[in-house]
Each structure stands twice: as C-alpha cells, then as structure tokens.
Design a protein around this motif. Structure first.
Motif, PDB file in Angstrom:
ATOM      1  N   SER A 394     -70.249  49.062  -1.912  1.00 23.44           N
ATOM      2  CA  SER A 394     -70.060  49.195  -0.304  1.00 23.44           C
ATOM      3  C   SER A 394     -71.157  48.107   0.287  1.00 23.44           C
ATOM      4  O   SER A 394     -71.111  47.998   1.499  1.00 23.44           O
ATOM      5  CB  SER A 394     -70.316  50.708  -0.080  1.00 23.44           C
ATOM      6  OG  SER A 394     -71.621  50.941  -0.347  1.00 23.44           O
ATOM      7  N   SER A 397     -76.966  47.165  -2.140  1.00 25.07           N
ATOM      8  CA  SER A 397     -77.940  46.139  -2.759  1.00 25.07           C
ATOM      9  C   SER A 397     -78.056  44.991  -1.962  1.00 25.07           C
ATOM     10  O   SER A 397     -78.944  44.238  -1.897  1.00 25.07           O
ATOM     11  CB  SER A 397     -77.443  46.189  -4.177  1.00 25.07           C
ATOM     12  OG  SER A 397     -77.554  47.093  -5.079  1.00 25.07           O
ATOM     13  N   GLN A 550     -77.364  57.175  -4.757  1.00 29.46           N
ATOM     14  CA  GLN A 550     -76.064  57.464  -4.785  1.00 29.46           C
ATOM     15  C   GLN A 550     -75.990  58.779  -4.466  1.00 29.46           C
ATOM     16  O   GLN A 550     -75.013  59.367  -4.235  1.00 29.46           O
ATOM     17  CB  GLN A 550     -75.588  57.153  -6.201  1.00 29.46           C
ATOM     18  CG  GLN A 550     -75.543  55.594  -6.645  1.00 29.46           C
ATOM     19  CD  GLN A 550     -74.452  55.087  -6.374  1.00 29.46           C
ATOM     20  OE1 GLN A 550     -73.493  55.538  -5.885  1.00 29.46           O
ATOM     21  NE2 GLN A 550     -74.124  53.603  -6.702  1.00 29.46           N
TER      22      GLN A 550
HETATM   23  N1  LIG Z   1     -73.771  37.619  -6.756  1.00 32.54           N
HETATM   24  C1  LIG Z   1     -72.766  37.969  -5.967  1.00 32.54           C
HETATM   25  N2  LIG Z   1     -71.927  37.061  -5.602  1.00 32.54           N
HETATM   26  C2  LIG Z   1     -70.629  37.267  -5.190  1.00 32.54           C
HETATM   27  N3  LIG Z   1     -70.368  38.741  -4.805  1.00 32.54           N
HETATM   28  C3  LIG Z   1     -71.268  39.691  -5.020  1.00 32.54           C
HETATM   29  C4  LIG Z   1     -72.498  39.379  -5.754  1.00 32.54           C
HETATM   30  N4  LIG Z   1     -73.062  40.363  -5.761  1.00 32.54           N
HETATM   31  C5  LIG Z   1     -72.421  41.321  -5.255  1.00 32.54           C
HETATM   32  N5  LIG Z   1     -71.219  41.014  -4.788  1.00 32.54           N
HETATM   33  C6  LIG Z   1     -70.092  41.787  -4.092  1.00 32.54           C
HETATM   34  O1  LIG Z   1     -70.674  42.109  -2.900  1.00 32.54           O
HETATM   35  C7  LIG Z   1     -70.096  43.438  -2.559  1.00 32.54           C
HETATM   36  C8  LIG Z   1     -71.313  44.414  -2.553  1.00 32.54           C
HETATM   37  O2  LIG Z   1     -72.067  44.768  -3.591  1.00 32.54           O
HETATM   38  P1  LIG Z   1     -73.139  45.357  -3.652  1.00 32.54           P
HETATM   39  O3  LIG Z   1     -73.872  45.116  -5.171  1.00 32.54           O
HETATM   40  O4  LIG Z   1     -74.182  45.157  -2.527  1.00 32.54           O
HETATM   41  O5  LIG Z   1     -72.853  46.749  -3.932  1.00 32.54           O
HETATM   42  P2  LIG Z   1     -73.606  48.173  -4.236  1.00 32.54           P
HETATM   43  O6  LIG Z   1     -73.409  49.125  -2.773  1.00 32.54           O
HETATM   44  O7  LIG Z   1     -74.960  48.043  -4.023  1.00 32.54           O
HETATM   45  O8  LIG Z   1     -73.018  48.729  -5.140  1.00 32.54           O
HETATM   46  P3  LIG Z   1     -73.368  49.650  -6.334  1.00 32.54           P
HETATM   47  O9  LIG Z   1     -73.616  51.125  -5.911  1.00 32.54           O
HETATM   48  O10 LIG Z   1     -72.455  49.595  -7.476  1.00 32.54           O
HETATM   49  O11 LIG Z   1     -74.772  48.976  -6.921  1.00 32.54           O
HETATM   50  C9  LIG Z   1     -69.217  43.900  -3.830  1.00 32.54           C
HETATM   51  O12 LIG Z   1     -68.215  43.710  -3.427  1.00 32.54           O
HETATM   52  C10 LIG Z   1     -69.594  42.847  -5.002  1.00 32.54           C
HETATM   53  O13 LIG Z   1     -68.569  42.290  -5.780  1.00 32.54           O
END
Ligand SMILES: Nc1ncnc2c1ncn2[C@@H]1O[C@H](COP(=O)(O)OP(=O)(O)OP(=O)(O)O)[C@@H](O)[C@H]1O
Length: 599
Positions: A394, A397, A550
């Motif tokens: 979502s 990170s 989470q």
């Molecule tokens: N280095 C990157 N390059 C391209 N897209 C990315 C990269 N890192 C994350 N994404 C994309 O950005 C979106 C958000 O990722 P993010 O890691 O912020 O999610 P998150 O909420 O922290 O997930 P989780 O709880 O699984 O860690 C995702 O669709 C992911 O595929």
C-alpha cells in the motif's frame, strides 16, 4: 581512457622517471648488436684478443645497465599502477556512496562490485604495460630501423613487406577480440550476480530444494564466461605463433639475402648477425605496439564501465546555496513553531510542534506508470506517535523512505520543522533521524559496535540504556561475551527478532528527534512488542515517532493512525475515530482482533 589517464596526475614525476629508465634500457639494448658485430668483424676476424675483451666488457656494462633500468622501471611502474588503481577504486567507492537508491536500482549491485574490482584491475594491468612499452616500442622500432639501415640499406627493404603483413595479422586478431573483451566483462557481472543471489539466499534455496536448479544456473553463467574467456585466449594464443612464424620467415630471408651480400663483399658476417638481431628487435617492438593497440580497446571497455559509474550524477543532491537550512531537526525547531501554528489550529490539536509535514505528496518509482503514493498530506507532532497501517504494497515503506530522502518526492513537499527536506543537506537531515529499516541489517563486528553505529561516541551506559529500551539487554547479557560478542556477516548468528531489537537499539542510541520504525516490530512476539512500546513511550516523550506496522495491536495506542490504501490515505485519526469513520481500518481490525479487543 584519456580521462582515466588524467587520474595519473599525482604520479607524473614517477612516470617521467620510468620513461627515462626505459629510454636508457632501449638505448643499451640497441647498442648491443653493433658491439657484437664489432667483436665478430674486427676482434674475431683479425684475432685481436684485447679488442674482444674491451668490446666484450662494454657489452657486459651495457647489458647490466639495461637490466638495472628494466628492473627499476618495472618496480616503479607496478607502484604507479597500483597507486592509480587504489585511488580510482576509492574515488568510485566514495562516489557510489552518494548514490540514491535509484542509481543502485539502475546499475545493480553486482555490476557495481565488478566495476570497482575487476574493471579497475584491468586498467591497472594495462597501465603497467603502457608505462613499460609506450616509449620502448616506438623507440626500439625506430632505433632498430635506423641501425639496420646503417648496416645494410638494401636488406632493410625486407621490412617494407614484413611490417604490413604483421600489422594486418594483428589488426585481424584485434578486430575479433574487442567485442569479446566487452562481452567477457558483462558475463563476469552476471556470474557475480548469480553468486551473490546464491550466497544471500542460501536458506530459501535449501528450503525449496532448489540447490540443483541453482547449480545449473551457476554452471550456465560460469560456462558462458569460460567460453568467452577461452575464445579470447585462443585468439591471443594465436598471436604468438603467428608472430614467430613471420619472424622466422623474415630471418630466413635476411640470412638468405645477407649471405649473397657477404659473398659479393657488400656486407660482413658480424653485420649480418647484428642485422638479424635488429630485425628481431624491430618485429618484437612492433608486436609490443600492437599489444598496446589491442590492450587499449580492452581497457577502454573497462574504462567506459568505470566512467559510467563516475558520470552518474546522484538524483538526490544537497542544495547548492547556503540557503540550505542550516539546522538539524532540533536546530530548526524554533523556526518551525511559528509556521506550524495555523495548521495546528486548523486541525484542532493542542498547539504542539509540528515536526514533520507531508503536503500533497506524490511519488512515482522510476519508470512506473502509476504513482506509489498520491495526495499524501498529514502532520506529525513532537511527543506524539504517528502510526501508518495498510495492506502489503500500500506504500508504507515508500512513504517513510521519502523522509530521509532515499528517494525524492515527484510532487508536493515534505517539511521537517517547516523546511522542505530538499533544502537541508542530507547529512544534517539524517543526523536528526533514527531510522529502523524493515529488514534489520547488522554489520560484522561486536554487538556494541553495531549499536554504536548509531552514535560512534556513545558511552557504555548509553549503549546499555538503548539496549534496555529495545528489550535487547537481556539476550545480549546471555551471550557468551555480552556486548563484546561477535556478530557474524549479515547477523546470521542472531535471530530475526534479536536482529530487529539490535537495529532498534542502534537508532535509539542516537537520541534523534524523529524516529522512523518501518515495520520494525514484526518479528517480535506480542509480549516483547508491548514491553518495547511501553519503554519507548517514556524514551520518546520529546521526540516524534513514525511507526509503520502491520498489527493493529502495535498501532492502536498511537496518537494518530494513518490508514494507507493503494498509495492513498484512506483514513486518519485515533483508533476510536477510525473505528467509527474508516471502512478500510475496520476491515483491517476485524481481520486481526476479536470484537471485544477492537471495541
Ligand atoms: N524499488 C522499487 N522500484 C519500483 N517499485 C517499487 C519499489 N519498491 C516498491 N515498489 C512498489 O511500490 C509499491 C509500494 O511498495 P511499499 O514497499 O512501499 O509497500 P508496503 O506498504 O511497505 O508493503 P509491505 O507491507 O509489504 O512492506 C508496491 O506496489 C511496490 O511494488
């Protein structure tokens, strides 16, 4: 390649000295055949023993001079090349250290390693060769031709045929070799990548019984590299016999035509012997020259790869002018207060300092069509905990990674104490932030070294205090050498939860004003998680805490909770507020807590 040679500036003095020694060596080598001719034609032909002794001792002297010059020049050229390699390596390394995560994504870690090691070693080797041959080859060739012509001009016409044949052979070999050199470096990159993935992912490989598959993958990459290397070496190996063949044929011709000249009385035996030696020197110097022309494209391929890294300008740079906000989080805090007031009032919050503000933030990963974050606006205050919750992917990170400028926003702004983070220098910005990454990462060294990573001058008391709050002190004390216990590479001798607690302690020891916990409690059991949060609350009364999580149990006591859904804020408020107004939050809660707990 020329740019690379400019790096040699600190070694110009040594390089000139090497060239001088090479000049002396070449001169003495060119002189030897003439002296030998004198011994044969004057000394031996007339039985003049004292003459033989005299000229023989000159020969010895020149041979010794040549040898001393050669050894000294080799020593200095090795020193210069190694120094050059060391300087270039540290330049590349410190440049790479300024890369944002985008540049790492673009080149790839494996390729960065090959470029810093193997490519620079290639350049080093070529430099050693260049320093030794660059002057010697043309000088020897020119001197050899002059001396040969002076011995017998007609016989020298043979070089008009031999040199173009030699040149053509080398050109043909070089033309085939160059693309192979380039391919070889790329294949080395690939092999490095496979090895890295295998070593770091060994547990997953074992767990999924993919050893055989990985072996085949490694074997493929290794074979591919070996095949190219064999083709390169075969080509290079062909060079020597071809050269020797051309040289031997030339000598046969020289001796054949030379004996006619001797029989007609146009040449003496000693001169013919000297001529053969000059011919050998000329052809070998030509070979040296051609090696330079073959090695230079090879080095150019490596130089281009290294230059690509050096030319890559980090997307994230410090502001140029001194307009850059000069303070850390705390130093600019006073300034923030006045700016923050209207926002505070608008939100009906008690007038607490707004430390962090997201203002209409949008973010696209490079090349992505959809934004990972859109329309993100919120404020985080001093002494408060702001939690971020949402499904996987979502954007949680991504959101926190924008604060220390691992990436820069695509639109909107992030303000720290009223200053756009892009106006602060990266060092100052990060000084005030205690960041705990999602994937806990430890370095080789002791437990104390790892915690001290957050604050190099931390006292033992401060280390223990940080470890106590992070709920790490207990297990550290149980380790055989306590805080002096060694952590192995990647922290593989501690558990996932212990690793997380150590990386929390590392952030705590800095006593920053803004804490970022990126899902840093996920590997902790509920009891430790609760104990840690309670201890943290006391520790961070004057700090701002941003906590990605989470679990609802981790965030429910937060002063404000931001619910993220597909990169957008789906709700913002306290647990109770969100329970009333946010459908997404309610869904998350009901999936995790019993009704009684969630009330
Ligand atoms: N280095 C990157 N390059 C391209 N897209 C990315 C990269 N890192 C994350 N994404 C994309 O950005 C979106 C958000 O990722 P993010 O890691 O912020 O999610 P998150 O909420 O922290 O997930 P989780 O709880 O699984 O860690 C995702 O669709 C992911 O595929």
């Amino acid at each position: 390649m020329t740019r690379m040679l400019r790096q040699l500036r600190p070694y110009y003095g040594a390089a000139v000295f090497i060239l001088l020694l090479t000049f002396l060596q070449t001169m003495s080598e060119l002189f030897l055949p003439t002296l030998m001719a004198d011994i044969v034609d004057t000394g031996i032909a007339h039985g003049n023993i004292p003459y033989i002794w005299r000229i023989g001792s000159y020969m010895l002297l020149f041979a010794a001079l040549g040898m001393v010059c050669s050894i000294t020049a080799s020593y200095f050229s090795a020193r210069v090349a190694l120094g050059f390699g060391r300087d270039l390596r540290s330049r590349v390394f410190s440049h790479v250290e300024h890369f944002s995560l985008q540049e790492f994504d673009r080149i790839g870690t494996a390729s960065l390693i090959t470029r810093t090691t193997n490519d620079i070693t290639q350049l080093q080797q070529v430099l050693t060769m260049l320093l030794r041959m660059m002057l010697m080859a043309p000088l020897m060739m020119l001197g050899g031709i002059i001396m040969a012509v002076s011995k017998q001009a007609q016989l020298s016409l043979i070089f008009i045929v031999v040199i173009p044949v030699l040149g053509l052979t080398i050109w043909l070999i070089g033309r085939r070799g160059f693309p192979l050199f380039k391919a070889q470096q790329k294949k080395l990159d690939r092999l490095n990548m496979v090895i890295r993935e295998n070593l770091t992912g060994i547990r997953v490989i074992r767990a999924f019984n993919r050893d055989r598959y990985e072996n085949v993958r490694f074997d493929g990459a290794s074979r591919d590299l070996a095949d190219t290397a064999i083709r390169v070496n075969k080509l290079m190996a062909l060079m020597m016999p071809m050269m020797m063949l051309i040289l031997d044929v030339s000598i046969i011709c020289i001796v054949g035509f030379g004996s006619f000249q001797i029989s007609y009385g146009n040449m003496q035996v000693g001169d013919l012997m000297a001529f053969v030696q000059y011919a050998t020197q000329i052809l070998f110097s030509f070979l040296m020259l051609s090696m330079i022309f073959i090695m230079i494209p090879r080095a150019s391929a490596s130089a281009a790869r290294v230059n690509e890294v050096l030319d890559m300008q980090p997307d994230i740079v410090d502001p140029v002018a001194t307009q850059a906000a000069s303070g850390t989080v705390s130093a600019v805090a006073a300034d923030m207060n006045t700016r923050a007031q209207p926002a505070d009032q608008a939100n009906n919050h008690p007038a607490r300092d707004v430390v962090l503000e997201f203002d209409g933030v949008e973010f696209f990963y490079p090349g992505a069509e959809q934004p990972a974050l859109k329309r993100i606006s919120f404020q985080a205050r001093r002494g408060e905990v702001t939690a971020i919750i949402g499904g996987t992917g979502s954007g949680k990170s991504t959101l926190v990674n924008l604060i220390p400028r691992f990436y820069d926003v695509s639109a909107g702004a992030i303000r720290l104490n009223g200053h756009d983070v892009r106006e602060l220098t990266q060092e100052r910005l990060r000084e005030g932030v205690g960041y705990v990454p999602q994937k806990a990462l430890l370095f080789t060294g002791t437990v104390a070294d790892n915690i001290r990573y957050g604050k190099p001058d931390a006292t033992q008391e401060q280390l223990v205090h940080a470890a106590q709050i992070a709920q790490a002190d207990e297990f550290i004390s149980r380790m055989p050498e306590g805080y002096n216990s060694e952590i192995t590479q990647g922290g593989s001798n501690v558990s996932g939860g212990q690793k997380q607690r150590l990386s929390i302690a590392r952030a705590l020891v800095r006593q920053p004003e803004l804490y970022i916990f990126d899902d840093s409690f996920s590997a902790l059991d509920f009891k430790t998680d609760a104990k840690l949060r309670a201890a943290l609350k006391q520790e961070t009364v004057n700090a701002t805490v941003l906590m990605v999580a989470q679990r609802v149990s981790t965030v429910r006591d937060a002063d404000q909770i931001i619910v993220l859904d597909e990169g957008e804020i789906a709700g913002i408020g306290t647990h109770h507020e969100l329970m009333q107004h946010s459908e997404v939050y309610r869904e998350i809660v009901s999936s995790q807590l019993s009704e009684e707990e969630s009330a």
